[in-house]
Design a protein around this motif. Structure first.
Motif, PDB file in Angstrom:
ATOM      1  N   ASN A  17       0.804  -1.219   0.000  1.00  0.00           N
ATOM      2  CA  ASN A  17       0.000   0.000   0.000  1.00  0.00           C
ATOM      3  C   ASN A  17       0.835   1.266   0.000  1.00  0.00           C
ATOM      4  O   ASN A  17       0.385   2.308  -0.430  1.00  0.00           O
ATOM      5  N   GLU A  42      -8.633   7.108  -2.558  1.00  0.00           N
ATOM      6  CA  GLU A  42      -7.256   6.992  -2.064  1.00  0.00           C
ATOM      7  C   GLU A  42      -7.136   7.611  -0.668  1.00  0.00           C
ATOM      8  O   GLU A  42      -6.453   7.085   0.206  1.00  0.00           O
ATOM      9  N   ASP A  44      -9.539   7.908   1.572  1.00  0.00           N
ATOM     10  CA  ASP A  44     -10.207   7.016   2.530  1.00  0.00           C
ATOM     11  C   ASP A  44      -9.312   5.837   2.888  1.00  0.00           C
ATOM     12  O   ASP A  44      -9.180   5.482   4.057  1.00  0.00           O
ATOM     13  N   GLU A  45      -8.687   5.225   1.873  1.00  0.00           N
ATOM     14  CA  GLU A  45      -7.801   4.081   2.109  1.00  0.00           C
ATOM     15  C   GLU A  45      -6.615   4.473   2.964  1.00  0.00           C
ATOM     16  O   GLU A  45      -6.206   3.740   3.862  1.00  0.00           O
ATOM     17  N   THR A  46      -6.038   5.634   2.648  1.00  0.00           N
ATOM     18  CA  THR A  46      -4.873   6.115   3.390  1.00  0.00           C
ATOM     19  C   THR A  46      -5.252   6.415   4.832  1.00  0.00           C
ATOM     20  O   THR A  46      -4.481   6.119   5.756  1.00  0.00           O
ATOM     21  N   LEU A  49      -5.418   3.193   6.658  1.00  0.00           N
ATOM     22  CA  LEU A  49      -4.051   2.717   6.849  1.00  0.00           C
ATOM     23  C   LEU A  49      -3.377   3.444   8.017  1.00  0.00           C
ATOM     24  O   LEU A  49      -2.769   2.812   8.887  1.00  0.00           O
TER      25      LEU A  49
END
Length: 122
Positions: A17, A42, A44-46, A49
């Motif tokens: 990732n 991106e 939201d994913e970050t 993470l």
């Protein structure tokens, strides 16, 4: 060491990732040309993470404090050796997680700024 396997998997997941954080081309392409939806996804994913990294870091820090406390109480040489190894392993782990967290937060800031720009342009 305890939980090395799970941690190993976690690091593999992170490296998958976080490669995007390091390869400037991908960053710039997404930040310059990414659609509103792509940037939002991106971001939201970050965010997920970064949150999981923060949780991981606090777990590692707690384990490290416990291992250091155990080391201070250890009387047998063999126990001390095992605990010194555990402390060293946890310190290394802490350093890795902190490094990833720093990259993740930096990436999140870039994405948020771009997201806001795109909202205004919208």
């Amino acid at each position: 060491g305890g939980g090395g396997g799970i941690f190993g998997d976690f690091i593999d997941f992170l490296e998958g990732n976080i490669d995007g954080f390091e390869s400037g081309y991908d960053d710039d392409r997404l930040l310059s040309y990414g659609s509103f939806d792509e940037v939002a996804a991106e971001m939201d994913e970050t965010d997920i993470l970064v949150t999981s990294l923060e949780t991981k870091l606090s777990t590692v820090e707690n384990e490290l404090m416990q291992a250091q406390a155990d080391l201070n109480l250890a009387t047998k040489f063999s126990e001390k050796l095992d605990l010194e190894e555990r402390v060293a392993e946890l310190k290394a782990r802490e350093k890795v997680v902190k490094g990833y967290l720093k990259k993740g937060k930096k990436r999140l800031i870039q994405l948020r700024e771009r997201y806001k720009e795109l909202m205004v342009e919208g």
